[in-house]
Design a protein around this motif. Structure first.
Motif, PDB file in Angstrom:
ATOM      1  N   UNK A 119      89.256  57.812  72.823  1.00  0.00           N
ATOM      2  CA  UNK A 119      88.917  57.766  74.243  1.00  0.00           C
ATOM      3  C   UNK A 119      89.797  56.843  75.080  1.00  0.00           C
ATOM      4  N   UNK A 120      90.669  56.080  74.435  1.00  0.00           N
ATOM      5  CA  UNK A 120      91.477  55.101  75.167  1.00  0.00           C
ATOM      6  C   UNK A 120      92.950  55.233  74.786  1.00  0.00           C
ATOM      7  N   UNK A 121      93.815  55.078  75.763  1.00  0.00           N
ATOM      8  CA  UNK A 121      95.251  55.054  75.494  1.00  0.00           C
ATOM      9  C   UNK A 121      95.590  53.679  74.931  1.00  0.00           C
ATOM     10  N   UNK A 122      95.704  53.613  73.614  1.00  0.00           N
ATOM     11  CA  UNK A 122      95.870  52.319  72.952  1.00  0.00           C
ATOM     12  C   UNK A 122      97.206  51.675  73.266  1.00  0.00           C
ATOM     13  N   UNK A 123      98.171  52.462  73.751  1.00  0.00           N
ATOM     14  CA  UNK A 123      99.475  51.911  74.089  1.00  0.00           C
ATOM     15  C   UNK A 123      99.422  51.017  75.328  1.00  0.00           C
ATOM     16  N   UNK A 124      98.348  51.091  76.076  1.00  0.00           N
ATOM     17  CA  UNK A 124      98.221  50.251  77.273  1.00  0.00           C
ATOM     18  C   UNK A 124      97.668  48.863  76.933  1.00  0.00           C
ATOM     19  N   UNK A 125      97.221  48.652  75.706  1.00  0.00           N
ATOM     20  CA  UNK A 125      96.640  47.370  75.343  1.00  0.00           C
ATOM     21  C   UNK A 125      97.725  46.316  75.149  1.00  0.00           C
ATOM     22  N   UNK A 126      97.465  45.095  75.607  1.00  0.00           N
ATOM     23  CA  UNK A 126      98.459  44.030  75.452  1.00  0.00           C
ATOM     24  C   UNK A 126      98.558  43.561  74.002  1.00  0.00           C
ATOM     25  N   UNK A 127      99.664  42.957  73.667  1.00  0.00           N
ATOM     26  CA  UNK A 127      99.846  42.358  72.342  1.00  0.00           C
ATOM     27  C   UNK A 127      99.331  40.925  72.358  1.00  0.00           C
ATOM     28  N   UNK A 128      98.882  40.427  71.208  1.00  0.00           N
ATOM     29  CA  UNK A 128      98.782  41.131  69.925  1.00  0.00           C
ATOM     30  C   UNK A 128      97.540  42.026  69.875  1.00  0.00           C
ATOM     31  N   UNK A 129      97.670  43.186  69.253  1.00  0.00           N
ATOM     32  CA  UNK A 129      96.540  44.080  69.069  1.00  0.00           C
ATOM     33  C   UNK A 129      95.957  43.830  67.680  1.00  0.00           C
ATOM     34  N   UNK A 130      94.720  43.357  67.652  1.00  0.00           N
ATOM     35  CA  UNK A 130      94.015  43.144  66.384  1.00  0.00           C
ATOM     36  C   UNK A 130      93.024  44.287  66.254  1.00  0.00           C
ATOM     37  N   UNK A 131      93.318  45.207  65.356  1.00  0.00           N
ATOM     38  CA  UNK A 131      92.578  46.466  65.277  1.00  0.00           C
ATOM     39  C   UNK A 131      91.789  46.574  63.973  1.00  0.00           C
TER      40      UNK A 131
END
Length: 335
Positions: A119-131
């Motif tokens: 549901x979300x464009x994960x490429x828009x999330x800032x770094x660091x991405x902790x997934x």
């Protein structure tokens, strides 16, 4: 505009996936409701299977990405709490007013990436991405799972008998929420032994990360729940070093490691108001926060499994792990 286009592309991809998913083998969902789907050797809910496909097409790994991966009921909540406390300790250094005292660990990090990406464009999330993720390593793209990958994985495993018992309890709690009759221990064990469980087979899930940790120790940190229980400070330091956030001499002198250990301990977290009293966790699909905390004990399986059940599971474990260097000989056994 870019985000809108990305969502449109995912929507088209999902349409193509529906027909393919309908043709895949189906298996029992311990939590009741929609059946699990066998996708590339692992059993997943349909939405997670779609998420895997979207990860392959829409997630570009970054050097700062960290995937907190666990087989369910192997210490997921604990690992999230520790990772959050370690990564954010410069901004949350007041342990008397720490976010973990008022928020469930699942609420302080992103939801499971295999659900979130739907549901979300994960490429828009800032770094660091902790997934966080429950996916087997083989379900990730080679760009993420290979030795040359720019991102890192932290994986925690647990004695398979304790994992099974904890999952059985958890899934029956979900069945009660859905007003579905409980799943018997015998039926659950039969399914688990055959590999038909949420994100299973368990043994294949563990082995994928174990082998990768031996081949690429800089990319995959492999932890055992029992080791973390026995020497939490040792492994908190190890986790911090793996994340390129080692504790300074000043932090060591201030006892920051021990403060993080105590803050994130089962005893502390399980007794907080936010993790009790029927608080609903939205990011974890509406699960009651208290459901994430049962006993947290090593060897609790002995209170549930008969010697015959335990021996049968031990035989599977020995067969699956033979020659890999991974074993559970130090874990509790019937005398």
């Amino acid at each position: 505009m870019a985000t809108s286009k990305a969502v449109d592309v995912r929507a088209k991809d999902i349409e193509k996936l529906e027909e393919m998913l309908a043709r895949l083998p189906k298996g029992k969902n311990w939590a009741g409701g929609e059946e699990l789907i066998q996708y590339q050797g692992f059993w997943l809910p349909k939405e997670m299977a779609k998420g895997v496909m979207l990860i392959h097409g829409h997630l570009k790994p970054r050097p700062t990405d960290v995937i907190l991966s666990t087989y369910p009921k192997c210490g997921t909540t604990w690992l999230k709490a520790l990772a959050f406390a370690i990564i954010n300790r410069s901004s949350h250094h007041d342990f008397q007013n720490h976010p973990l005292l008022t928020s469930n660990p699942h609420d302080l990090l992103l939801p499971l990436i295999e659900r979130y990406i739907n549901s979300v464009d994960i490429e828009t999330l800032p770094s660091p991405r902790v997934c966080p993720s429950h996916l087997a390593l083989s379900l990730f793209p080679n760009s993420m799972a290979a030795a040359s990958s720019p991102c890192r994985f932290v994986y925690i495993c647990r004695n398979p008998k304790d994992t099974f018992v904890s999952m059985w309890h958890f899934m029956n709690k979900l069945r009660r929420l859905k007003q579905v009759p409980p799943l018997s221990l015998e039926d659950a064990l039969d399914s688990f032994s055959k590999g038909v469980s949420f994100c299973g087979p368990y043994w294949d899930h563990v082995l994928g990360y174990w082998k990768a940790s031996l081949e690429s120790p800089n990319n995959v940190l492999f932890l055992k729940y029992e080791d973390l229980k026995r020497e939490p400070s040792v492994y908190v330091r190890k986790l911090a070093e793996f994340l390129d956030l080692p504790f300074s001499e000043e932090e060591e002198n201030e006892g920051i490691v021990e403060k993080i250990v105590n803050l994130c301990s089962f005893e502390n977290l399980s007794n907080l108001y936010v993790n009790k009293n029927n608080n609903i966790n939205i990011k974890a699909a509406g699960v009651n926060t208290s459901h994430f905390f049962r006993k947290g004990q090593v060897g609790d399986w002995i209170n549930h499994l008969s010697p015959e059940m335990a021996n049968a599971m031990d035989q599977i474990t020995q067969e699956k792990f033979r020659g890999t260097g991974l074993n559970f000989d130090s874990f509790p056994h019937y005398s």
